[in-house]
Design a protein around this motif. Structure first.
Motif, mmCIF file in Angstrom:
data_model
loop_
_atom_site.group_PDB
_atom_site.id
_atom_site.type_symbol
_atom_site.label_atom_id
_atom_site.label_comp_id
_atom_site.label_asym_id
_atom_site.label_seq_id
_atom_site.Cartn_x
_atom_site.Cartn_y
_atom_site.Cartn_z
ATOM 1 N N UNK A 113 0.892 5.013 6.740
ATOM 2 C CA UNK A 113 0.778 5.905 5.576
ATOM 3 C C UNK A 113 1.894 5.613 4.574
ATOM 4 N N UNK A 114 3.089 5.381 5.091
ATOM 5 C CA UNK A 114 4.236 5.062 4.244
ATOM 6 C C UNK A 114 3.950 3.778 3.445
ATOM 7 N N UNK A 115 3.428 2.787 4.109
ATOM 8 C CA UNK A 115 3.109 1.521 3.434
ATOM 9 C C UNK A 115 2.027 1.755 2.378
ATOM 10 N N UNK A 116 0.998 2.529 2.709
ATOM 11 C CA UNK A 116 -0.081 2.813 1.757
ATOM 12 C C UNK A 116 0.454 3.513 0.504
ATOM 13 N N UNK A 117 1.338 4.495 0.693
ATOM 14 C CA UNK A 117 1.908 5.212 -0.447
ATOM 15 C C UNK A 117 2.721 4.275 -1.329
ATOM 16 N N UNK A 118 3.526 3.442 -0.700
ATOM 17 C CA UNK A 118 4.340 2.505 -1.469
ATOM 18 C C UNK A 118 3.469 1.458 -2.163
ATOM 19 N N UNK A 119 2.382 1.096 -1.532
ATOM 20 C CA UNK A 119 1.461 0.144 -2.135
ATOM 21 C C UNK A 119 0.858 0.731 -3.409
ATOM 22 N N UNK A 120 0.530 2.021 -3.385
ATOM 23 C CA UNK A 120 0.012 2.681 -4.585
ATOM 24 C C UNK A 120 1.052 2.631 -5.699
#
Length: 143
Positions: A113-120
């Motif tokens: 989830x952390x990676x997904x948020x940072x990807x956004x």
């Protein structure tokens, strides 16, 4: 002459060579005088567009070669960057596990989830930079 023979044999193409030196009146031909005449005769019997279809001068050849090498370099840079990012993520995961904090399924979900948020956020910044670049080029700044 040996190389011309090898290329002709390996590629299955008809070829000939005429080699002359500035200070040597003797002209070398391959495969033979009649072989050279035959290849040239067949070439000249082709329509003009067929004769020129795959012809390139040195400049065009070099531009094509540079373009191919540039594409290879671009692909290699992309692969290298992916490996760098993978190594960063692997290092982070290993550091957590090395410090005695092995990652549970819940930890991995949080990490994802952390990676997904940072990807956004990264995608948003990239869009902003693209818009900024387009405005600069439109205003003549990027020229």
């Amino acid at each position: 002459m040996k190389k011309i023979n090898e290329i002709s044999t390996l590629c299955g193409v008809e070829a000939c060579a005429i080699i002359s030196e500035q200070n040597n009146p003797r002209v070398e031909v391959w495969p033979s005088d009649s072989g050279v005449r035959s290849v040239i005769s067949r070439f000249r019997s082709l329509p003009g567009y067929e004769q020129c279809k795959k012809m390139v001068d040195q400049e065009v050849f070099l531009k094509q070669s540079i373009g191919k090498v540039y594409e290879q370099l671009k692909k290699q840079r992309e692969e290298t960057r992916k490996m760098e990012m993978t190594n960063i993520i692997d290092h982070y995961i290993q550091t957590i596990e090395f410090n005695g904090n092995s990652m549970s399924k819940s930890d991995l979900n949080d990490f994802s989830s952390f990676i997904d948020e940072n990807l956004k956020e990264v995608n948003l910044k990239m869009k902003e930079m693209t818009i900024k670049d387009q405005k600069e080029v439109g205003n003549g700044v990027g020229l």
